[in-house]
Design an enzyme around this catalytic site. Structure first.
Site, PDB file in Angstrom:
ATOM      1  N   GLU A  33     -32.060   8.946 -28.879  1.00 13.88           N
ATOM      2  CA  GLU A  33     -32.678   8.095 -29.903  1.00 13.88           C
ATOM      3  C   GLU A  33     -34.157   8.390 -30.125  1.00 13.88           C
ATOM      4  O   GLU A  33     -34.659   8.257 -31.243  1.00 13.88           O
ATOM      5  CB  GLU A  33     -32.486   6.614 -29.568  1.00 13.88           C
ATOM      6  CG  GLU A  33     -31.057   6.109 -29.758  1.00 13.88           C
ATOM      7  CD  GLU A  33     -30.125   6.486 -28.615  1.00 13.88           C
ATOM      8  OE1 GLU A  33     -30.621   6.974 -27.581  1.00 13.88           O
ATOM      9  OE2 GLU A  33     -28.900   6.298 -28.751  1.00 13.88           O
ATOM     10  N   HIS A  59     -25.706  -5.056 -26.508  1.00 12.04           N
ATOM     11  CA  HIS A  59     -25.121  -4.647 -27.797  1.00 12.04           C
ATOM     12  C   HIS A  59     -25.081  -5.813 -28.786  1.00 12.04           C
ATOM     13  O   HIS A  59     -24.256  -5.822 -29.696  1.00 12.04           O
ATOM     14  CB  HIS A  59     -23.687  -4.131 -27.620  1.00 12.04           C
ATOM     15  CG  HIS A  59     -23.582  -2.766 -27.027  1.00 12.04           C
ATOM     16  ND1 HIS A  59     -23.825  -2.502 -25.711  1.00 12.04           N
ATOM     17  CD2 HIS A  59     -23.262  -1.561 -27.583  1.00 12.04           C
ATOM     18  CE1 HIS A  59     -23.648  -1.211 -25.468  1.00 12.04           C
ATOM     19  NE2 HIS A  59     -23.304  -0.622 -26.589  1.00 12.04           N
TER      20      HIS A  59
HETATM   21  C1  LIG Z   1     -28.810   4.481 -25.898  1.00 13.80           C
HETATM   22  C2  LIG Z   1     -27.417   4.426 -26.414  1.00 13.80           C
HETATM   23  N1  LIG Z   1     -27.081   5.178 -27.475  1.00 13.80           N
HETATM   24  C3  LIG Z   1     -25.836   5.145 -27.971  1.00 13.80           C
HETATM   25  C4  LIG Z   1     -24.894   4.335 -27.397  1.00 13.80           C
HETATM   26  C5  LIG Z   1     -23.492   4.243 -27.994  1.00 13.80           C
HETATM   27  N2  LIG Z   1     -22.562   4.965 -27.112  1.00 13.80           N
HETATM   28  C6  LIG Z   1     -21.847   4.307 -26.169  1.00 13.80           C
HETATM   29  S1  LIG Z   1     -20.965   5.355 -25.231  1.00 13.80           S
HETATM   30  C7  LIG Z   1     -21.500   6.680 -26.098  1.00 13.80           C
HETATM   31  C8  LIG Z   1     -21.015   8.048 -25.732  1.00 13.80           C
HETATM   32  C9  LIG Z   1     -21.435   8.443 -24.366  1.00 13.80           C
HETATM   33  O1  LIG Z   1     -20.979   9.725 -24.103  1.00 13.80           O
HETATM   34  P1  LIG Z   1     -20.963  10.261 -22.623  1.00 13.80           P
HETATM   35  O2  LIG Z   1     -22.292  10.069 -22.006  1.00 13.80           O
HETATM   36  O3  LIG Z   1     -20.454  11.648 -22.678  1.00 13.80           O
HETATM   37  O4  LIG Z   1     -19.953   9.293 -21.865  1.00 13.80           O
HETATM   38  P2  LIG Z   1     -18.380   9.091 -22.119  1.00 13.80           P
HETATM   39  O5  LIG Z   1     -18.222   7.974 -23.075  1.00 13.80           O
HETATM   40  O6  LIG Z   1     -17.829  10.354 -22.624  1.00 13.80           O
HETATM   41  O7  LIG Z   1     -17.845   8.726 -20.775  1.00 13.80           O
HETATM   42  C10 LIG Z   1     -22.370   6.308 -27.099  1.00 13.80           C
HETATM   43  C11 LIG Z   1     -23.013   7.217 -28.044  1.00 13.80           C
HETATM   44  C12 LIG Z   1     -25.282   3.543 -26.310  1.00 13.80           C
HETATM   45  N3  LIG Z   1     -24.434   2.686 -25.730  1.00 13.80           N
HETATM   46  N4  LIG Z   1     -26.544   3.615 -25.826  1.00 13.80           N
END
Ligand SMILES: Cc1ncc(C[n+]2csc(CCOP(=O)(O)OP(=O)(O)O)c2C)c(N)n1
Ligand SMILES: [Mg+2]
Lengths: 322, 333
Positions: free
Chosen positions: B66, B135
C-alpha cells in the site's frame, strides 16, 4: 537420521487436526452458521505442522489472516477456537476478534492478523524480547507470498538480520495473493532469494512434504536457538479452498486442473502413504486417529453453539489495561 | 437520492463502475491501480470489465504494497497523470499513511504551489459485516485533520458516481470513501457524467423543527429515524454533507437557523470524530439560534468488535438516533 515413528505420528496428528477443524469451519461458514470471513488453511497443513513440531513453551508464533492452522498446530483448543469463530463469550478472544484475530497468548500464538504484513514486525519484537530476556526461545513468523511484497516484511527482515534475532521467517508460498498469481505480483520465483539481501540464509522446501518442512525448520530453529540469527524458510504450497471460504466468489482465476494436480500431492495423503510404507500407521490406524479428532470437533462445535454471546457491556471493556 | 431526475436504477457498485469507465474514456491520463482491481475486477466488484476495455496499462493490478501503491499515485500525479488509487479497505490506509499525510497532502504547499496532484484515493469503509477490528473502520476524521487532502463520503449510488467524477477531475488529492454495506443499494443514477461539487451538502429530507446531519450509511439510518420521529410531532430535516473537506457549513447553518436544534451522526467513533468539528462550527456560527445543545451520535470508544452480538450495539442505528433526538428535546425516548 530418519524421523522417529513418534515424530511422524505427531506430524500426522497435527496436520489432521488442522484439516478436520478447517473442513468443519468451512462447512459451518458456507451454511451461514459462522459469521464474517474465513480464510482456510486446507492444503497447507504440512507447513504449520512441520514448524510447530519444533516449538515449545516460551516460543512464539506470529500468524496471518489464514491463522487457524497455526493455532491448531501449536496446540490450540478446539472449543475456544470454534467459540471464537461463532462470536461467543467463551471464545479465545471473548468473541471480539473472530477468525482474523484469533490468538492464544499462553501458547505464544500472538494472533492471526487482518493486516497483510502485520506479523513480521511483531515477530521481530518477540524475538528481540527472547534475546533480551536471555531465553533460548525462538519466534516463528508465518507470512504469505503476497505479504512478502509489503514494506513491513522487508523492514522486519533487515532488523532481524542486523540483530541476529532468534527468528524464522516461514513463507507460505501458495502461489497467490488473493486472486493474483505470484508471477503477476513479483518478479522473482523464489521468495527465499530475498533473505540474501538481509544477510541470512534462505531455503526453499516442498511445502506439501511434512517431513521436508520438519527437517528444514528443525535446522533453522536450532540455528536460531544457538544465537546464529534468522532463516527464511520458503515452503511451496497451495490452498485447496478459495481465498475466502470454501467455494470462493465465483470468478475463475485458476483452473480446476491446477487445483486437481495439487490435490494429488495432498500433504496428508503423502504422509499417510509414507507412514503405511514404514509400517507405522495403517489405514485402520489412520481412520482411528481421524475419528478421534472428528469427535473432538463435534464436541467443540456443540460447546461453541451452546455458549452465550458476549454481554453488550463487554463492548467497551479491554480497550485499555485496567 | 437527490436530483433524482433520472429513472434508471443502479446499485452503488455499478455506479462506481460507470463513473470509472466514463472517466477513463474521457481522459487518457486517468488510470486505476490497486490490489486485484484488474483481472478480478476488485473484491467488491466495482472494476469488473475495465481491464477488458482499457487494458493492463490503465487498469493495474499491484502487489500488496500500500505504501508504494499510494506513492505510485503521488509520483504519477505530480508528473501529469490523473491516478485513481484503490485502497481495498480503509483500514489499510494505516500502511500508507506517510505517502498520504506527509507526501500527497503537503507537496503542493511545500513546493510553493509548483506541484499539482490530481490524485484520487478510493476506499471502502464501514462496519456491519462482522469483519472485525481491522476491516470495518471509518477513519475519515484522520484525513480531515490534514490540510491538503479533500475528503468525501458517499451515501448511495448517485453520490458514489457524482463524487467520484468530481474527485477525479479535481486538481488536488481527494479521498473518496464508499461504504461496503451500501454497495448493493440501488437508486436512480443519471447515465451521463455529472459532478457533485466538492463542498456542497444535500438536504436529503426537508424538515422544519430539527436538523440531523449524517454521513455515509448513517444517512439512511437518519432517514428512518426521521420517520419514527414524525409520530412524536418532530419534522426532522436530514442533511448529507457528502463532502467533509471542503465542508458546506452554510447549508448546515441555514438549516439550524430554521430548526434551532441539531444532531450530528456518523458511524465513526464519536470521540474526536468529525461530528465534533461540525458541532463546533454550528455553535460558532449560530449560537443565538440554538434551543438545545448540539448532539452527536457515533460509535463507542472501542475498536469494532467481531461478534454480531456486540457489533449490533456498536454501529449506530435509527433507534439510537431517534432516541438521542428525543433526549435532546427533553423527552423520554
Ligand atoms: C495491508 C493489507 N492489504 C490488503 C489486504 C487484503 N488481503 C487479505 S489477504 C490478501 C492476500 C494475501 O496473500 P498472501 O500473503 O500470499 O497470503 P494467502 O492469502 O495466500 O495465504 C489480501 C490482499 C489486507 N488484509 N491487508
Ligand atoms: Mg499466498
Amino acid at each position: 537420521m530418519p524421523l522417529s515413528a513418534e515424530t511422524l505420528r505427531d506430524l500426522h496428528r497435527r496436520m489432521l487436526r488442522i484439516r478436520l477443524f478447517e473442513e468443519e469451519a468451512g462447512r459451518l461458514s458456507e451454511a451461514g452458521r459462522i459469521p464474517g470471513a474465513l480464510h482456510l488453511y486446507v492444503g497447507e497443513e504440512a507447513v504449520a505442522a512441520g514448524v510447530a513440531a519444533h516449538l515449545g513453551p516460551g516460543d512464539q508464533v506470529t500468524s496471518t489472516h489464514r491463522g487457524h492452522g497455526h493455532l491448531v498446530a501449536v496446540g490450540g483448543d478446539f472449543r475456544q477456537m470454534f467459540a471464537e469463530l461463532f462470536g461467543r463469550a467463551t471464545g479465545y478472544c471473548r468473541g471480539k476478534g473472530g477468525s482474523m484475530h484469533i490468538a492464544d497468548m499462553d501458547l505464544g500464538m500472538l494472533g492471526a492478523n487482518g493486516i497483510v504484513g502485520g506479523g513480521p514486525p511483531i515477530a521481530v519484537g518477540a524475538a528481540f524480547s527472547n534475546k533480551y530476556r536471555k531465553t533460548q526461545n525462538v519466534t516463528a513468523c508465518f507470512f504469505g507470498d503476497g505479504a512478502s511484497n509489503e514494506g513491513s516484511f522487508h523492514e522486519a527482515a533487515n532488523m532481524a538480520g542486523l540483530y541476529r534475532l532468534p527468528l524464522i521467517f516461514v513463507c507460505e508460498n501458495n502461489g497467490f495473493g488473493e486472486f493474483t498469481r505470484q508471477d503477476r505480483h513479483q518478479a522473482i520465483r523464489d521468495i527465499a532469494d530475498r533473505a540474501a539481501g538481509y544477510g541470512f540464509p534462505g531455503i526453499v522446501v516442498d511445502g506439501m512434504d511434512a517431513v521436508a518442512v520438519y527437517e528444514a525448520a528443525g535446522e533453522a530453529i536450532a540455528r536460531a536457538r544457538r544465537g546464529e540469527g534468522p532463516t527464511l524458510l520458503e515452503c511451496k504450497t497451495y490452498r485447496f479452498f478459495d481465498h475466502v471460504g470454501v467455494r470462493g466468489m465465483g470468478v475463475v482465476y485458476r483452473s480446476d486442473d491446477e487445483v486437481r494436480a495439487w490435490r494429488e500431492r495432498d500433504p496428508i495423503t503423502l504422509l499417510e502413504r509414507r507412514l503405511a510404507e514404514l509400517g507405522i500407521l495403517d489405514e485402520a490406524g489412520a481412520a482411528a486417529v481421524r475419528e478421534a479428532i472428528q469427535a473432538e470437533v463435534r464436541e467443540a462445535v456443540a460447546f461453541a453453539e451452546a455458549s452465550p454471546f458476549p454481554d453488550p457491556a463487554a463492548l467497551t471493556e479491554d480497550v485499555y489495561a485496567s | 437520492m437527490t436530483a433524482a431526475t433520472a429513472q434508471r436504477q443502479l446499485p452503488t457498485v455499478m455506479a462506481i463502475n460507470e463513473a470509472l469507465r466514463q472517466l477513463m474514456r474521457e481522459d487518457p491520463n486517468v488510470f486505476l491501480a490497486g490490489e486485484d482491481v484488474a483481472l478480478y475486477g476488485s473484491v467488491f466488484g466495482f472494476s469488473r470489465g475495465l481491464l477488458d476495455e482499457f487494458g493492463p496499462e490503465r487498469v493495474v493490478d499491484t502487489p500488496i504494497s500500500e505504501a508504494a501503491l499510494v506513492g505510485l499515485g503521488v509520483g504519477a500525479a505530480a508528473t501529469g497523470l490523473r491516478p485513481i488509487i484503490d485502497i481495498m479497505f480503509m483500514d489499510f490506509m494505516g500502511v500508507a499513511m506517510d505517502q498520504l499525510v506527509n507526501q500527497a497532502a503537503k507537496m503542493r504547499y511545500m513546493f510553493g504551489g509548483k506541484a499539482r496532484l490530481p490524485l484520487t484515493i478510493h476506499t471502502m469503509a464501514g462496519a456491519g459485516l462482522n469483519l472485525a477490528a481491522q476491516h470495518s473502520q471509518s477513519l475519515e476524521a484522520w484525513f480531515c485533520h490534514v490540510p491538503g487532502l479533500k475528503v468525501v463520503m458517499a451515501s448511495g449510488p448517485y453520490e458514489a458516481k457524482g463524487l467520484l467524477i468530481a474527485a477525479v477531475r479535481d486538481e488536488s488529492p481527494v479521498i473518496v470513501i464508499n461504504h461496503k454495506a451500501l454497495l448493493g443499494l440501488a437508486g436512480p443514477v443519471p447515465e451521463e457524467m455529472y459532478e457533485i461539487p466538492l463542498g456542497q451538502a444535500a438536504v436529503v429530507r426537508p424538515g422544519t423543527n430539527f436538523t440531523i446531519i449524517a454521513t455515509g450509511r448513517m444517512v439512511h439510518e437518519s432517514l428512518a429515524a426521521a420517520e419514527q420521529l414524525r409520530e412524536h410531532g418532530i419534522d426532522a430535516e436530514v442533511i448529507d454533507p457528502r463532502s467533509l473537506v471542503p465542508l458546506d457549513t452554510e447549508t448546515l447553518v441555514a438549516s439550524l437557523r430554521k430548526t434551532h436544534r441539531a444532531l450530528v451522526v456518523h458511524e465513526a467513533v464519536r470521540f474526536g470524530g468529525f461530528g465534533a468539528e461540525i458541532a463546533a462550527q454550528l455553535q460558532e456560527a449560530a449560537f443565538d439560534h440554538l434551543d438545545a445543545p448540539i448532539g452527536r451520535v457515533g460509535a463507542p470508544f472501542s475498536p469494532v468488535p467481531f461478534s454480531p452480538a456486540l457489533e449490533a450495539h456498536y454501529v449506530p442505528n435509527a433507534d439510537r438516533i431517534a432516541g438521542e433526538v428525543l433526549r435532546l428535546l427533553g423527552r423520554a425516548a
